[in-house]
Design an enzyme around this catalytic site. Structure first.
Site, PDB file in Angstrom:
ATOM      1  N   ASN A  91      -5.199  12.589   0.321  1.00 31.67           N
ATOM      2  CA  ASN A  91      -4.281  11.753   1.109  1.00 31.67           C
ATOM      3  C   ASN A  91      -5.116  11.018   2.164  1.00 31.67           C
ATOM      4  OD1 ASN A  91      -1.554  10.856   1.694  1.00 31.67           O
ATOM      5  ND2 ASN A  91      -1.705  12.018   3.593  1.00 31.67           N
ATOM      6  N   LYS A  92      -4.452  10.207   2.959  1.00 31.43           N
ATOM      7  CA  LYS A  92      -5.147   9.387   3.965  1.00 31.43           C
ATOM      8  C   LYS A  92      -6.158  10.198   4.764  1.00 31.43           C
ATOM      9  CE  LYS A  92      -4.900   5.886   4.496  1.00 31.43           C
ATOM     10  NZ  LYS A  92      -5.876   5.015   3.810  1.00 31.43           N
ATOM     11  N   GLN A 123      -1.628   2.749   9.925  1.00 37.74           N
ATOM     12  CA  GLN A 123      -0.356   2.761   9.176  1.00 37.74           C
ATOM     13  C   GLN A 123       0.727   3.561   9.911  1.00 37.74           C
ATOM     14  OE1 GLN A 123      -3.377   3.293   7.831  1.00 37.74           O
ATOM     15  NE2 GLN A 123      -3.472   2.703   5.680  1.00 37.74           N
ATOM     16  N   ARG A 179       0.869  -1.184   0.000  1.00 46.61           N
ATOM     17  CA  ARG A 179       0.000   0.000   0.000  1.00 46.61           C
ATOM     18  C   ARG A 179       0.896   1.221   0.000  1.00 46.61           C
ATOM     19  NH1 ARG A 179       2.476   2.047   3.525  1.00 46.61           N
ATOM     20  NH2 ARG A 179       0.925   3.670   3.594  1.00 46.61           N
ATOM     21  N   GLY A 180       0.275   2.407  -0.096  1.00 45.96           N
ATOM     22  CA  GLY A 180       1.059   3.641  -0.271  1.00 45.96           C
ATOM     23  C   GLY A 180       1.167   3.880  -1.776  1.00 45.96           C
ATOM     24  N   ARG A 189      -7.291  -0.024  -6.429  1.00 46.54           N
ATOM     25  CA  ARG A 189      -7.242   1.119  -5.494  1.00 46.54           C
ATOM     26  C   ARG A 189      -7.546   2.397  -6.294  1.00 46.54           C
ATOM     27  NH1 ARG A 189      -4.321   0.756  -0.553  1.00 46.54           N
ATOM     28  NH2 ARG A 189      -5.788   2.369   0.044  1.00 46.54           N
ATOM     29  N   ASP A 215      -1.895  10.863  -2.311  1.00 45.50           N
ATOM     30  CA  ASP A 215      -2.314   9.788  -3.224  1.00 45.50           C
ATOM     31  C   ASP A 215      -2.662  10.338  -4.591  1.00 45.50           C
ATOM     32  OD1 ASP A 215      -2.787   8.617  -0.394  1.00 45.50           O
ATOM     33  OD2 ASP A 215      -2.655   6.951  -1.810  1.00 45.50           O
TER      34      ASP A 215
HETATM   35  O1  MRU Z   1      -4.412   3.357   2.185  1.00 52.75           O
HETATM   36  P1  MRU Z   1      -2.941   3.530   2.054  1.00 52.75           P
HETATM   37  O2  MRU Z   1      -2.161   2.953   3.193  1.00 52.75           O
HETATM   38  O3  MRU Z   1      -2.435   3.048   0.706  1.00 52.75           O
HETATM   39  O4  MRU Z   1      -2.736   5.093   2.111  1.00 52.75           O
HETATM   40  C1  MRU Z   1      -1.452   5.635   2.061  1.00 52.75           C
HETATM   41  C2  MRU Z   1      -1.432   7.094   2.174  1.00 52.75           C
HETATM   42  O5  MRU Z   1      -2.433   7.756   2.262  1.00 52.75           O
HETATM   43  C3  MRU Z   1      -0.102   7.748   2.071  1.00 52.75           C
HETATM   44  O6  MRU Z   1      -0.057   8.895   2.859  1.00 52.75           O
HETATM   45  C4  MRU Z   1       0.063   8.139   0.605  1.00 52.75           C
HETATM   46  O7  MRU Z   1       0.059   7.020  -0.225  1.00 52.75           O
HETATM   47  C5  MRU Z   1       1.219   8.990   0.345  1.00 52.75           C
HETATM   48  S1  MRU Z   1       2.800   8.221   0.434  1.00 52.75           S
HETATM   49  C6  MRU Z   1       3.100   7.577  -1.099  1.00 52.75           C
END
Ligand code: MRU
Length: 360
Positions: free
Chosen positions: A254-255, A203, A58-59, A98, A244
């Site tokens: 973002n998250k 995370q 993920r990320g 995703r 993201d």
């Molecule tokens: O749901 P995830 O764990 O994939 O979300 C990740 C994030 O929101 C990160 O902050 C984001 O990908 C930026 S780092 C590349």
């Protein structure tokens, strides 16, 4: 280049978050971190795609690299007859994993283009694998450059607040938001990081904290709702988060929870930076309103996933009453007006249309 260095029983080894060898894709199994370090192998593109949607990887940056590899796997699996149809269908499957992470579409588009440029099927298979490897290598380089451009924002003794995981494990290596922290630490600067736990999947508490332990960076995990307390007390000097997807007006997805950190930072006069490579920008989105936000299953909110020392394995523990339902948006949008700058692999830019336009 510096790769993820993991020490197990006194033995240190360097890893990437995701890589491809032969027909298989390998990943660090992120749901097991920090309790167990293991590498998992996926032998076909459908399994790699499932690993992306189930967040084994993920990320945004790591998702992009994994998606590129998955499409390269599909090219290797595709029959000679109906080759292109098979690869096109695989692209749809991978893109469906995703929906918010722009790097996923960036990578599959590039691999697809490389396939279409070559006429013979074996040449196209090779082109797909080569392109996927290039995307992963570029992601490592982008993280390193974000570290270089962002390092001067972090002076000695600064206290950084971050949300989610935007370090090694969110990229192929280095990371985005945490890359300047690693660069500052390697320059000998003393840095302290407030790590938001980042419910529902934690995370921050699981992944960012584990990375910072490995890098020897001082930090504390805080409950998501504690960040305002520390900001108001004057304990936070800068906020840096990843992205993201970045819209062309500078709005950032973002998250989930990032938006409220940005508003709190603004309220308390704390500079709020986003770190993202150019591959995360989506010029087809005029503003954050155009960015699709992934909704994940309610179980992630209704229960907690963690290590049981009694059973020596990961277990799911129900938190909310059996009769309750949950809502689970995985991301939110932070308006550009709250963002002091975007640390990219091409330099720090303003979060506005003009500055972003100059990047392309
Ligand atoms: O749901 P995830 O764990 O994939 O979300 C990740 C994030 O929101 C990160 O902050 C984001 O990908 C930026 S780092 C590349």
């Amino acid at each position: 280049m510096v790769f993820i260095r993991v020490t197990i029983s006194g033995v240190s080894k360097d890893y990437r978050t995701v890589w491809m060898k032969g027909n298989s894709v390998f990943m660090i199994n992120q749901p097991m971190i920090p309790h167990k370090f293991e590498v998992v192998e996926f032998e076909c593109y459908r399994d790699t795609a499932r690993a992306i949607s189930e967040m084994v990887v993920r990320g945004a940056g790591a998702i992009g690299a994994a998606g590129g590899y998955a499409l390269a796997q599909a090219a290797l699996e595709a029959p000679d007859d109906g080759f292109l149809e098979f690869v096109r269908e695989a692209e749809q499957v991978i893109n469906g994993t995703r929906p918010t992470a722009q790097d996923l579409f960036y990578a599959t588009h590039r691999v697809m283009e490389s396939v279409c440029e070559v006429e013979d099927v074996n040449g196209a298979r090779k082109a797909a694998v080569d392109e996927a490897q290039r995307i992963a290598d570029e992601n490592v380089h982008a993280g390193e450059m974000i570290g270089k451009y962002g390092v001067d924002l972090i002076r000695d003794k600064m206290r950084v607040l971050t949300h989610c995981n935007a370090g090694w494990l969110a990229f192929v290596d280095w990371g985005s938001a945490i890359a300047p922290v690693y660069a500052a630490k390697r320059c000998g600067r003393n840095v302290f990081v407030y790590v938001d736990e980042t419910r529902p999947r934690c995370q921050g508490a699981r992944l960012t904290a584990w990375e910072l332990c490995n890098e020897g960076v001082n930090h504390a995990v805080i409950a998501d709702n504690a960040s305002g307390y520390y900001m108001r007390k004057g304990n936070v000097d800068i906020v840096i988060v990843g992205a993201d997807r970045v819209a062309c007006n500078g709005d950032v997805a973002n998250k989930v929870g990032t938006y409220e950190k940005a508003v709190l930072a603004h309220e308390n006069g704390i500079p709020f930076y986003v770190a993202a490579p150019v591959s995360t920008f989506d010029l087809s989105c005029r503003s954050g309103d155009d960015i699709p936000i992934e909704e994940r299953c309610e179980d992630e909110v209704l229960s907690m996933f963690g290590w049981s020392s009694e059973l020596s394995r990961m277990v799911n523990v129900r938190v909310a009453p059996e009769g309750s339902h949950a809502l689970n948006p995985a991301f939110d949008v932070t308006p550009a007006k709250y963002i002091k700058g975007i640390i990219t692999d091409a330099g720090i830019v303003k979060a506005d249309k003009k500055a972003i336009g100059k990047l392309f």
